[in-house]
Design a protein around this motif. Structure first.
Motif, mmCIF file in Angstrom:
data_model
loop_
_atom_site.group_PDB
_atom_site.id
_atom_site.type_symbol
_atom_site.label_atom_id
_atom_site.label_comp_id
_atom_site.label_asym_id
_atom_site.label_seq_id
_atom_site.Cartn_x
_atom_site.Cartn_y
_atom_site.Cartn_z
ATOM 1 N N GLN A 1 0.820 -1.208 0.000
ATOM 2 C CA GLN A 1 0.000 0.000 0.000
ATOM 3 C C GLN A 1 0.858 1.263 0.000
ATOM 4 O O GLN A 1 0.512 2.258 -0.640
ATOM 5 N N LYS B 1 1.844 2.114 -3.486
ATOM 6 C CA LYS B 1 0.746 2.755 -4.209
ATOM 7 C C LYS B 1 0.589 4.207 -3.775
ATOM 8 O O LYS B 1 0.348 5.093 -4.602
ATOM 9 N N ASP B 2 0.709 4.455 -2.476
ATOM 10 C CA ASP B 2 0.569 5.822 -1.966
ATOM 11 C C ASP B 2 1.682 6.718 -2.498
ATOM 12 O O ASP B 2 1.447 7.883 -2.846
ATOM 13 N N GLU C 1 3.297 6.421 -5.325
ATOM 14 C CA GLU C 1 3.008 6.726 -6.728
ATOM 15 C C GLU C 1 1.923 7.787 -6.838
ATOM 16 O O GLU C 1 2.033 8.728 -7.641
ATOM 17 N N HIS C 2 0.898 7.670 -6.029
ATOM 18 C CA HIS C 2 -0.202 8.644 -6.038
ATOM 19 C C HIS C 2 0.307 10.036 -5.670
ATOM 20 O O HIS C 2 -0.034 11.033 -6.324
ATOM 21 N N GLU D 1 6.903 -3.376 -9.900
ATOM 22 C CA GLU D 1 6.111 -2.201 -9.541
ATOM 23 C C GLU D 1 6.905 -1.276 -8.632
ATOM 24 O O GLU D 1 6.855 -0.052 -8.777
ATOM 25 N N ILE E 1 7.805 2.584 -9.486
ATOM 26 C CA ILE E 1 7.366 3.679 -8.623
ATOM 27 C C ILE E 1 8.557 4.474 -8.098
ATOM 28 O O ILE E 1 8.508 5.702 -8.008
#
Length: 255
Positions: A29, A32-33, A35-36, A84, A88
């Motif tokens: 997670q 993902k954060d 990258e966001h 990934e 990132i």
């Protein structure tokens, strides 16, 4: 709940790791954060610099959360966790805005790779860097043997990845990996980053792309970004788009 926070204070932004119970180790997670937040930062026109730091604990970042990925199937581990994470971290490295890692404690494995993705590093006196992956039966996966070899000599990489040696902050400065050692690396990083408010954001962005192209950091994309920025400010582009929209032949002014 996110374990990476983006905080914006005028022209400066702070990315803060917040997983101290696990020594700020990365979870899926958190990737993902990150990258966001990188995507958000590109849209923040008023931000001129980014400081990457972490909640105080024994480590700036201990790497990847081993428990979070220990049950991932080998193929998925290669396809998703490694690829990934690599993509990132590349996203962070290629931000148009300059980045500074404020390393207040140890940066191991993925934590070192994260710091290496920044443009500049400031370390606390007690901080060290290491690549301990082989000690748990794996190898660096987020550019520890790739991007890091552009920042440190090959023998030093081998010291860490083959022999498990930690490199202290003072030696990191001597090797050029860190800019300086400071008792409060966050304060020092913000002080350095604040100077960006006195420079041209466009010139700084272009200079970063030029350096990245020179050292091979996604050279093709950096060259095309420079070319796109040059042509994007031209009257030829304006005329070309207008002609396309009006279904006529363009009359390029050449400027």
């Amino acid at each position: 709940m996110s374990c990476i926070h983006l905080e914006i204070d005028g022209p400066l932004a702070t990315l803060r790791l917040d997983n101290p119970e696990k020594l700020n180790a990365f979870t899926p997670q958190m990737l993902k954060d990150l990258e966001h937040h990188c995507a958000d930062l590109e849209r923040e026109a008023g931000v001129v610099g980014v400081v990457l730091t972490a909640e105080p604990c024994k480590a700036f970042c201990a790497g990847a959360d081993i428990i979070a990925w220990k049950d991932i199937a080998p193929l998925d581990f290669a396809r998703h966790w490694v690829r990934e994470g690599h993509r990132i971290f590349d996203r962070l490295a290629r931000l148009s805005k300059p980045t500074i890692a404020a390393i207040g404690a140890h940066a191991f494995g993925g934590g070192l790779e994260l710091a290496a993705a920044c443009d500049l590093r400031v370390m606390a006196p007690r901080a060290t860097i290491a690549l301990p992956e082989p000690q748990i039966g794996i190898v660096p996966g987020w550019s520890g043997t790739q991007r890091l070899t552009r920042l440190l000599p090959e023998p030093v990489i081998k010291e860490m990845v083959l022999f498990g040696r930690r490199i202290p902050a003072a030696r990191c400065v001597a090797l050029g990996f860190a800019a300086e050692v400071a008792e409060d690396p966050i304060e020092k990083a913000r002080e350095v980053a604040s100077r960006l408010a006195e420079t041209s954001p466009r010139a700084t962005e272009a200079a970063k792309y030029m350096v990245h192209a020179a050292v091979g950091e996604d050279r093709s994309a950096m060259i095309e970004a420079l070319g796109g920025g040059m042509i994007g400010a031209s009257n030829d582009k304006v005329e070309g788009i207008a002609a396309f929209a009006n279904k006529r032949k363009p009359n390029f002014p050449g400027n």
